[in-house]
Write a protein that holds these residues in place. Structure first.
Motif, mmCIF file in Angstrom:
data_model
loop_
_atom_site.group_PDB
_atom_site.id
_atom_site.type_symbol
_atom_site.label_atom_id
_atom_site.label_comp_id
_atom_site.label_asym_id
_atom_site.label_seq_id
_atom_site.Cartn_x
_atom_site.Cartn_y
_atom_site.Cartn_z
ATOM 1 N N ILE A 49 0.842 -1.204 0.000
ATOM 2 C CA ILE A 49 0.000 0.000 0.000
ATOM 3 C C ILE A 49 0.875 1.251 0.000
ATOM 4 C CG2 ILE A 49 -1.605 1.374 1.406
ATOM 5 C CD1 ILE A 49 -2.821 -1.313 2.340
ATOM 6 N N PHE A 50 1.914 1.251 0.819
ATOM 7 C CA PHE A 50 2.812 2.398 0.899
ATOM 8 C C PHE A 50 3.499 2.645 -0.439
ATOM 9 C CE2 PHE A 50 7.095 4.096 1.699
ATOM 10 C CZ PHE A 50 6.760 5.299 2.317
ATOM 11 N N ALA A 51 3.964 1.568 -1.085
ATOM 12 C CA ALA A 51 4.639 1.706 -2.371
ATOM 13 C C ALA A 51 3.700 2.294 -3.426
ATOM 14 C CB ALA A 51 5.180 0.348 -2.835
ATOM 15 N N VAL A 52 2.465 1.797 -3.479
ATOM 16 C CA VAL A 52 1.485 2.299 -4.451
ATOM 17 C C VAL A 52 1.111 3.744 -4.130
ATOM 18 C CG1 VAL A 52 -0.867 2.015 -5.308
ATOM 19 C CG2 VAL A 52 0.580 0.006 -4.969
ATOM 20 N N ALA A 53 0.968 4.072 -2.847
ATOM 21 C CA ALA A 53 0.615 5.435 -2.445
ATOM 22 C C ALA A 53 1.699 6.416 -2.868
ATOM 23 C CB ALA A 53 0.403 5.499 -0.938
ATOM 24 N N VAL A 54 2.961 6.047 -2.681
ATOM 25 C CA VAL A 54 4.066 6.914 -3.096
ATOM 26 C C VAL A 54 4.074 7.081 -4.609
ATOM 27 C CG1 VAL A 54 6.581 7.085 -3.232
ATOM 28 C CG2 VAL A 54 5.492 6.382 -1.099
#
Length: 328
Positions: free
Chosen positions: A211-216
Motif C-alpha cells: 500500500i505504501f509503495a502504491v501510495a508513493v
C-alpha cells in the motif's frame, strides 16, 4: 498461629491444598484497582460510542463494519478481561473451574478476533489503494459482514484446542485451590506461534508495504501530471486522495496494534515464569491499553466520528429520522 496461617489461605478449610492469598501492600493493591478499573471503564465507554455509530445509516460502509467488529472485541476486553485480570492480581480465584475455563476460552477468542479484524482491515485498504476500480464490486457490505462472521467463527474454533483440557479435566493444571491458569503444551504453542503471530503479522506488514509503495507512486504521478489535469481527471485524484487518507488513518491503527501486541505475544511465548512479574504485568497492561487507544485514534483522525459522538452525547440520535443524518 494456625488461625493466622488460615487467614492467609484462600480456602482455610483445605489447609494442605489451598493457595495463599496475594500479599501485596495495601497502597499497591489500591493503585492496581484505580488504574485498571479506570482503564476498563474508559475502554467500555469509548467503544460503546463506536458501536452506537452503527445507528447512522450513512456510516454502514465496508470499512466501518470492520471497525465495528474491532470495537466489539475492544469492548469485551474492557468489560470482561480487565476486571478478571484485576481479580487474579489482587485476590484468590473463587469463581470455580467452569468460569475459569470460560474466561480462558473467551480471552483467546477476543485476541484472535482482533488479529483477524486487523488482517481484514489491511486487505480492505489493499484493494482500495491497489485496485480501486474493482473495490466497490469486490468489497461489498454483505461480503464484509460474511467475512466478519467467519472471522469470529474461526476464532471460536481456533480457541478450542487450547482449553479442551480445562473442560474435560477442570483444574488439571492448578497447583492449588484458588488459582486459574491457562497452560499450553509445546505442540499447541508452536501452532499458535505460526497461525496467530507469524502468519497474520507477516501478511499485515506485507500488505501495508505494498500500500505504501502504491501510495508513493500515485503521489508522484499526481504531482508530475498536475498541469495536465482536466475536468474529467480532477474527480479521480480526489477519490484517490480520500482513499489514501483512509489508508494512512488505518495504518496508524495497525501500527499501534502491532506495537501493543508484539511484546505481549513475546512474553506469552517465553513464559511469564521466565520473565520478571512486574515486566509481564506492564506488557499485559500495554496490550489492554490498545483497546482504549483505538477509539482515541478514530476521534483524532475521523471527523465523522467526532460528529457522531456529539450527536450521541447530546441525545440527538433519539430524534425521528436521525438515522439518515449526513455524517460525511
Amino acid at each position: 498461629m494456625e488461625v493466622e496461617d488460615g487467614a492467609k489461605l484462600c480456602f482455610p478449610q483445605f489447609p494442605n491444598t489451598s493457595c495463599r492469598k496475594p500479599s501485596s501492600p495495601w497502597p499497591q493493591t489500591m493503585l492496581i484497582y484505580i488504574v485498571w478499573y479506570s482503564l476498563s471503564l474508559t475502554t467500555v465507554t469509548l467503544n460503546l460510542l463506536i458501536i452506537s455509530i452503527s445507528h447512522f445509516r450513512q456510516l454502514h460502509t465496508p470499512t466501518n463494519i470492520l471497525l465495528l467488529s474491532l470495537a466489539v472485541s475492544d469492548l469485551l476486553v474492557g468489560l470482561m478481561l480487565m476486571p478478571v485480570e484485576v481479580l487474579k492480581k489482587t485476590s484468590c480465584w473463587f469463581l470455580g473451574d467452569f468460569v475459569c475455563f470460560l474466561n480462558n476460552y473467551l480471552s483467546i477468542i477476543i485476541v484472535i478476533s482482533s488479529i483477524g479484524d486487523m488482517v481484514l482491515i489491511s486487505v480492505d485498504r489493499y484493494v482500495a489503494i491497489c485496485d480501486p476500480r474493482h473495490y466497490n464490486t469486490r468489497i461489498t457490505v454483505n461480503r464484509v459482514k460474511l467475512s466478519v462472521f467467519l472471522c469470529w467463527l474461526y476464532s471460536s474454533s481456533y480457541s478450542s484446542p487450547f482449553v479442551k483440557d480445562d473442560l474435560t479435566q477442570p483444574g488439571r493444571y492448578n497447583s492449588c485451590y484458588g488459582e486459574c491458569l491457562l497452560v499450553i503444551d509445546y505442540f499447541t504453542g508452536i501452532m499458535d506461534l505460526v497461525l496467530s503471530f507469524i502468519v497474520p503479522v507477516t501478511l499485515i506488514v506485507a500488505l501495508y508495504l505494498r500500500i505504501f509503495a502504491v501510495a508513493v507512486s500515485q503521489a508522484r504521478s499526481m504531482r508530475s501530471h498536475i498541469t495536465a489535469v482536466t475536468l474529467q481527471l480532477s474527480v479521480t485524484p480526489k477519490a484517490k486522495k480520500s482513499e489514501l487518507k483512509a489508508a494512512r488513518t488505518l495504518g496508524v491503527l495497525v501500527v499501534v496494534f502491532l506495537m501493543c501486541f508484539c511484546p505481549y505475544y513475546c512474553v506469552s511465548l517465553v513464559g511469564e515464569s521466565l520473565v520478571n512479574a512486574s515486566f509481564a504485568s506492564y506488557v499485559l497492561f500495554v496490550f489492554f491499553c490498545n483497546s482504549c487507544l483505538n477509539p482515541v485514534i478514530y476521534a483524532f483522525l475521523y471527523p465523522w466520528f467526532r460528529k457522531a459522538v456529539k450527536l450521541i452525547v447530546t441525545l440527538q440520535i433519539l430524534q425521528p429520522g436521525s438515522r439518515e443524518t449526513n455524517m460525511l
